[in-house]
Design a protein around this motif. Sequence first.
Motif, PDB file in Angstrom:
ATOM      1  N   THR A  94      49.049  45.765  24.956  1.00 37.23           N
ATOM      2  CA  THR A  94      49.084  44.713  23.934  1.00 37.23           C
ATOM      3  C   THR A  94      48.056  44.943  22.837  1.00 37.23           C
ATOM      4  O   THR A  94      48.244  44.491  21.702  1.00 37.23           O
ATOM      5  N   GLY A  95      46.938  45.575  23.181  1.00 37.12           N
ATOM      6  CA  GLY A  95      45.853  45.722  22.231  1.00 37.12           C
ATOM      7  C   GLY A  95      45.090  44.441  21.978  1.00 37.12           C
ATOM      8  O   GLY A  95      44.275  44.363  21.055  1.00 37.12           O
ATOM      9  N   ALA A  96      45.313  43.422  22.800  1.00 34.86           N
ATOM     10  CA  ALA A  96      44.652  42.124  22.615  1.00 34.86           C
ATOM     11  C   ALA A  96      43.154  42.235  22.894  1.00 34.86           C
ATOM     12  O   ALA A  96      42.714  43.040  23.733  1.00 34.86           O
ATOM     13  N   GLU A  97      42.385  41.413  22.221  1.00 33.09           N
ATOM     14  CA  GLU A  97      40.934  41.398  22.430  1.00 33.09           C
ATOM     15  C   GLU A  97      40.604  41.036  23.879  1.00 33.09           C
ATOM     16  O   GLU A  97      39.596  41.466  24.431  1.00 33.09           O
ATOM     17  N   TYR A  98      41.452  40.252  24.498  1.00 34.63           N
ATOM     18  CA  TYR A  98      41.245  39.799  25.882  1.00 34.63           C
ATOM     19  C   TYR A  98      42.117  40.591  26.863  1.00 34.63           C
ATOM     20  O   TYR A  98      42.450  40.097  27.942  1.00 34.63           O
ATOM     21  N   ALA A  99      42.477  41.823  26.504  1.00 35.15           N
ATOM     22  CA  ALA A  99      43.367  42.627  27.352  1.00 35.15           C
ATOM     23  C   ALA A  99      42.765  42.838  28.739  1.00 35.15           C
ATOM     24  O   ALA A  99      41.548  42.701  28.954  1.00 35.15           O
ATOM     25  N   SER A 100      43.624  43.198  29.666  1.00 34.44           N
ATOM     26  CA  SER A 100      43.226  43.424  31.057  1.00 34.44           C
ATOM     27  C   SER A 100      42.042  44.381  31.161  1.00 34.44           C
ATOM     28  O   SER A 100      42.018  45.438  30.533  1.00 34.44           O
ATOM     29  N   GLY A 101      41.087  44.008  31.996  1.00 33.95           N
ATOM     30  CA  GLY A 101      39.964  44.883  32.279  1.00 33.95           C
ATOM     31  C   GLY A 101      40.168  45.702  33.531  1.00 33.95           C
ATOM     32  O   GLY A 101      39.266  46.426  33.950  1.00 33.95           O
ATOM     33  N   ALA A 102      41.349  45.610  34.127  1.00 31.91           N
ATOM     34  CA  ALA A 102      41.667  46.351  35.351  1.00 31.91           C
ATOM     35  C   ALA A 102      42.787  47.343  35.038  1.00 31.91           C
ATOM     36  O   ALA A 102      43.921  46.933  34.781  1.00 31.91           O
ATOM     37  N   ALA A 103      42.474  48.611  35.038  1.00 31.71           N
ATOM     38  CA  ALA A 103      43.451  49.637  34.676  1.00 31.71           C
ATOM     39  C   ALA A 103      44.670  49.571  35.595  1.00 31.71           C
ATOM     40  O   ALA A 103      44.543  49.508  36.819  1.00 31.71           O
ATOM     41  N   GLY A 104      45.861  49.571  34.979  1.00 30.86           N
ATOM     42  CA  GLY A 104      47.095  49.570  35.756  1.00 30.86           C
ATOM     43  C   GLY A 104      47.515  48.213  36.269  1.00 30.86           C
ATOM     44  O   GLY A 104      48.459  48.102  37.046  1.00 30.86           O
ATOM     45  N   ARG A 105      46.838  47.153  35.822  1.00 29.14           N
ATOM     46  CA  ARG A 105      47.225  45.794  36.203  1.00 29.14           C
ATOM     47  C   ARG A 105      47.218  44.922  34.959  1.00 29.14           C
ATOM     48  O   ARG A 105      46.316  45.042  34.114  1.00 29.14           O
ATOM     49  N   MET A 106      48.210  44.036  34.834  1.00 30.19           N
ATOM     50  CA  MET A 106      48.216  43.120  33.703  1.00 30.19           C
ATOM     51  C   MET A 106      49.079  41.903  34.000  1.00 30.19           C
ATOM     52  O   MET A 106      49.970  41.951  34.859  1.00 30.19           O
ATOM     53  N   HIS A 107      48.823  40.849  33.278  1.00 37.87           N
ATOM     54  CA  HIS A 107      49.670  39.661  33.352  1.00 37.87           C
ATOM     55  C   HIS A 107      50.853  39.868  32.410  1.00 37.87           C
ATOM     56  O   HIS A 107      50.870  39.374  31.285  1.00 37.87           O
TER      57      HIS A 107
END
Length: 395
Positions: A94-107
């Motif tokens: 997404t490139g969001a400022e609040y993007a996932s901090g866990a590589a390979g995991r996202m909402h």
Amino acid sequence: MNAPVNNAIAAMIPELTEWRHDFHRHPELGYEVPRTARLVAERLRAFGFDEVIEGVGKTGVLGLLHGGAGPAAGEAKRVLFRADMDALPILEATGAEYASGAAGRMHACGHDGHTTMLLGAARRLADTRDFDGTLVFCFQPAEEGYAGAQAMIEDGMLERFPVKGAYAVHNWPGVPIGAFAMARGPMMASTGKFLITVEGLGGHAAFPHLTRDPIVAAAAIVTAAQTIVSRVVDPLDPAVVSITAIHAGDAFNVIPGRVEMRCNVRCFSDAVGRTIETELRRISADTAAALGARAVIETGGGLPYPPLVNHPAETELALAAMRAVAGPENVRDDLRPVMGAEDFAFVLRQVPGAYVFLGNGETAMLHNPEYDFNDAAIAHGVAYWTELARTVLPA
């Protein structure tokens, strides 16, 4: 134009947005959602909930909130509201400022938004308590393929807190912000997973006559399996049979002795599901045997999800709440059923209820690396939940 959001709800949105972004930065998978569950439980207690129970169905959280008249006397005045908490094993793009901090995991399905909206409603309803009965707030882990709803049921959720109705919300890309949609009756499909193993006799690719090639047998099974929907299932019953993976061999000059295939099945009734499984087993075994091989079918990992079917009376209650907050012109009740699956179906097999879609606007589709829950939807979700509480448990 959408109906205006209550000022008290609007005032909460900046903080709720911060919560949503925090959940998004810290995605957790399956049943391993300790941080999310802890924050949910802490906030429910801070809101003044009457009871908060953790560890239901491994990591689920339940919060009980009594209306202004006090605790409900029996299930006739008790209703369940559910949100899911888990993320997906996808690399975020997404490139969001609040993007996932866990590589390979996202909402990538918006469960961060679902949890936030139900927490927002929990806070608002704890302040007003303008309903008569008890609300059971259910924050569920492991929706994404691991049947967390069923795990919470098996852990006694509905036995300990019998309810007269159960409701859930899912965001939906393509539906405008502030709008809602749902289907009467069947709304989401069942899903079944099968592992097909074809065993033959491997050998040198130069001498195929000395082998019983399982790849040829597997290819014939793939082709024949397409006739299940086109020639066995009633054309008026929607169904999907997809071979989604084929694994065999690792050399140019070797015919392997074994092929493994994965098959995904979707439909809207148990009877159709049984027909598909019976035909898949017959076609696999007989096709392989005709080519000198052998096929074995096992069910895939995880519990198959049943179809999600909205109940008539609860559908009308949900529609009334949606129309009240969005205006009748922004509510659809004729949505075509969706082939995706949802484990809230397990709850709706035990308790009558309704499942609705909330507009997420023109965003990437669910389970896409570029998907993001639309913060503009938060207020409308909170408004729906709070209105629904007053609709199903009128004071």
